[in-house]
Motif scaffolding. Structure first.
Motif, mmCIF file in Angstrom:
data_model
loop_
_atom_site.group_PDB
_atom_site.id
_atom_site.type_symbol
_atom_site.label_atom_id
_atom_site.label_comp_id
_atom_site.label_asym_id
_atom_site.label_seq_id
_atom_site.Cartn_x
_atom_site.Cartn_y
_atom_site.Cartn_z
ATOM 1 N N CYS A 13 0.845 -1.191 0.000
ATOM 2 C CA CYS A 13 0.000 0.000 0.000
ATOM 3 C C CYS A 13 0.884 1.247 0.000
ATOM 4 O O CYS A 13 1.777 1.374 0.849
ATOM 5 C CB CYS A 13 -0.917 -0.007 1.218
ATOM 6 S SG CYS A 13 -1.898 1.513 1.372
ATOM 7 N N MET A 24 -8.834 -5.703 -6.506
ATOM 8 C CA MET A 24 -10.281 -5.752 -6.309
ATOM 9 C C MET A 24 -11.008 -5.650 -7.638
ATOM 10 O O MET A 24 -12.192 -5.847 -7.715
ATOM 11 C CB MET A 24 -10.762 -4.694 -5.325
ATOM 12 C CG MET A 24 -10.508 -3.268 -5.745
ATOM 13 S SD MET A 24 -11.153 -2.065 -4.566
ATOM 14 C CE MET A 24 -12.808 -1.848 -5.183
ATOM 15 N N ALA A 28 -7.903 -1.841 -10.173
ATOM 16 C CA ALA A 28 -7.871 -1.305 -8.814
ATOM 17 C C ALA A 28 -7.264 -2.302 -7.828
ATOM 18 O O ALA A 28 -7.404 -3.513 -7.987
ATOM 19 C CB ALA A 28 -9.283 -0.941 -8.361
ATOM 20 N N ARG A 29 -6.601 -1.748 -6.816
ATOM 21 C CA ARG A 29 -6.100 -2.513 -5.664
ATOM 22 C C ARG A 29 -6.567 -1.797 -4.407
ATOM 23 O O ARG A 29 -6.598 -0.567 -4.359
ATOM 24 C CB ARG A 29 -4.581 -2.617 -5.666
ATOM 25 C CG ARG A 29 -4.075 -3.681 -6.592
ATOM 26 C CD ARG A 29 -2.591 -3.942 -6.365
ATOM 27 N NE ARG A 29 -2.245 -5.114 -7.135
ATOM 28 C CZ ARG A 29 -1.625 -6.164 -6.657
ATOM 29 N NH1 ARG A 29 -1.237 -6.200 -5.406
ATOM 30 N NH2 ARG A 29 -1.351 -7.196 -7.423
ATOM 31 N N ARG A 30 -6.870 -2.594 -3.388
ATOM 32 C CA ARG A 30 -7.360 -2.038 -2.122
ATOM 33 C C ARG A 30 -6.533 -2.590 -0.973
ATOM 34 O O ARG A 30 -6.210 -3.774 -0.930
ATOM 35 C CB ARG A 30 -8.828 -2.399 -1.932
ATOM 36 C CG ARG A 30 -9.425 -1.855 -0.657
ATOM 37 C CD ARG A 30 -10.933 -2.118 -0.627
ATOM 38 N NE ARG A 30 -11.501 -1.809 0.639
ATOM 39 C CZ ARG A 30 -11.801 -0.603 1.080
ATOM 40 N NH1 ARG A 30 -11.556 0.436 0.319
ATOM 41 N NH2 ARG A 30 -12.320 -0.416 2.265
ATOM 42 N N CYS A 31 -6.219 -1.704 -0.026
ATOM 43 C CA CYS A 31 -5.460 -2.090 1.153
ATOM 44 C C CYS A 31 -6.428 -2.607 2.222
ATOM 45 O O CYS A 31 -7.343 -1.892 2.632
ATOM 46 C CB CYS A 31 -4.673 -0.897 1.689
ATOM 47 S SG CYS A 31 -3.727 -1.284 3.189
ATOM 48 N N ASP A 32 -6.188 -3.847 2.674
ATOM 49 C CA ASP A 32 -7.026 -4.420 3.730
ATOM 50 C C ASP A 32 -6.807 -3.725 5.067
ATOM 51 O O ASP A 32 -7.683 -3.744 5.930
ATOM 52 C CB ASP A 32 -6.721 -5.917 3.896
ATOM 53 C CG ASP A 32 -7.167 -6.739 2.700
ATOM 54 O OD1 ASP A 32 -8.011 -6.250 1.919
ATOM 55 O OD2 ASP A 32 -6.661 -7.867 2.543
ATOM 56 N N GLY A 35 -7.686 0.658 4.046
ATOM 57 C CA GLY A 35 -8.850 0.886 3.194
ATOM 58 C C GLY A 35 -8.591 1.706 1.947
ATOM 59 O O GLY A 35 -9.506 1.936 1.165
ATOM 60 N N THR A 37 -7.818 2.691 -1.749
ATOM 61 C CA THR A 37 -7.986 2.045 -3.045
ATOM 62 C C THR A 37 -7.238 2.846 -4.097
ATOM 63 O O THR A 37 -7.385 4.069 -4.172
ATOM 64 C CB THR A 37 -9.471 1.941 -3.438
ATOM 65 O OG1 THR A 37 -10.169 1.213 -2.423
ATOM 66 C CG2 THR A 37 -9.644 1.225 -4.767
ATOM 67 N N TYR A 39 -6.617 3.216 -8.153
ATOM 68 C CA TYR A 39 -7.129 2.896 -9.481
ATOM 69 C C TYR A 39 -6.079 3.240 -10.530
ATOM 70 O O TYR A 39 -5.331 4.203 -10.368
ATOM 71 C CB TYR A 39 -8.397 3.693 -9.793
ATOM 72 C CG TYR A 39 -9.584 3.274 -8.972
ATOM 73 C CD1 TYR A 39 -10.418 2.264 -9.411
ATOM 74 C CD2 TYR A 39 -9.864 3.880 -7.754
ATOM 75 C CE1 TYR A 39 -11.518 1.870 -8.661
ATOM 76 C CE2 TYR A 39 -10.960 3.496 -6.993
ATOM 77 C CZ TYR A 39 -11.781 2.487 -7.458
ATOM 78 O OH TYR A 39 -12.855 2.104 -6.711
#
Length: 178
Positions: A13, A24, A28-32, A35, A37, A39
């Protein structure tokens, strides 16, 4: 081989540094953990189809990679907080020395493109504008284009343009005017 989507080069991240930075969607990637995101949407670029008073097209030779040594049109990436029209005016000035205004141009169409840059494939959306000049200036090649010259439209060969979107754009333009 360059990755098709630069997003997949990011493993952590960029906000909190967590390793839980998961895809996701294809763009796009999202950090667990935090949060965030990220794009990857296409970068905006402009392309000028410049015609002089004789109806000739301004084209030049790409001075650097990608597609170095092939034909190209004047244009380039838009800057932050810049409209497409402002970006095109700037690029035309930087690459040819010609001064144009937004009222000198007419939007035509767009073409998607993949542009290799810094070891990644950058997705772009290239916005094509027609610029008709009522005179026949002598352009000065600069920046990343050289050997600018005027080519009669009936002698333009799209296959001589090295960038995919420019080649497709010239095919589309020539088909439209014929």
């Amino acid at each position: 081989m360059l990755p098709d989507n630069p997003l997949y080069r990011f493993e952590f991240c960029p906000i909190c540094g967590a390793a839980h930075f998961r895809p996701m969607a294809h763009n796009a990637r999202r950090c667990d953990q935090c949060g965030f995101t990220l794009y990857t949407n296409p970068r905006g670029a402009t392309v000028a189809i410049i015609l002089n008073a004789r109806g000739e097209l301004l084209a030049g030779t790409r001075a650097c990679q990608p597609a170095q040594g092939t034909l190209d049109l004047v244009g380039g990436f838009m800057e932050m907080d810049e409209t497409a029209e402002e970006g095109l005016c700037r690029e035309v000035r930087e690459e040819s020395g010609l001064i144009i205004q937004p009222q000198d141009m007419r939007y035509l169409f767009s073409q998607p493109n993949t542009y290799p840059f810094s070891g990644m494939c950058v997705k772009t959306i290239d916005l094509f504008f027609e610029v008709k000049l009522d005179y026949c200036p002598t352009p000065e090649g600069a920046d990343d284009i050289s050997g600018l010259r005027w080519i009669p439209l009936n002698q333009v060969k799209p296959e001589q343009f090295g960038l995919h979107s420019i080649r497709k754009g010239m095919e589309q333009y020539l088909h439209k005017i014929n």
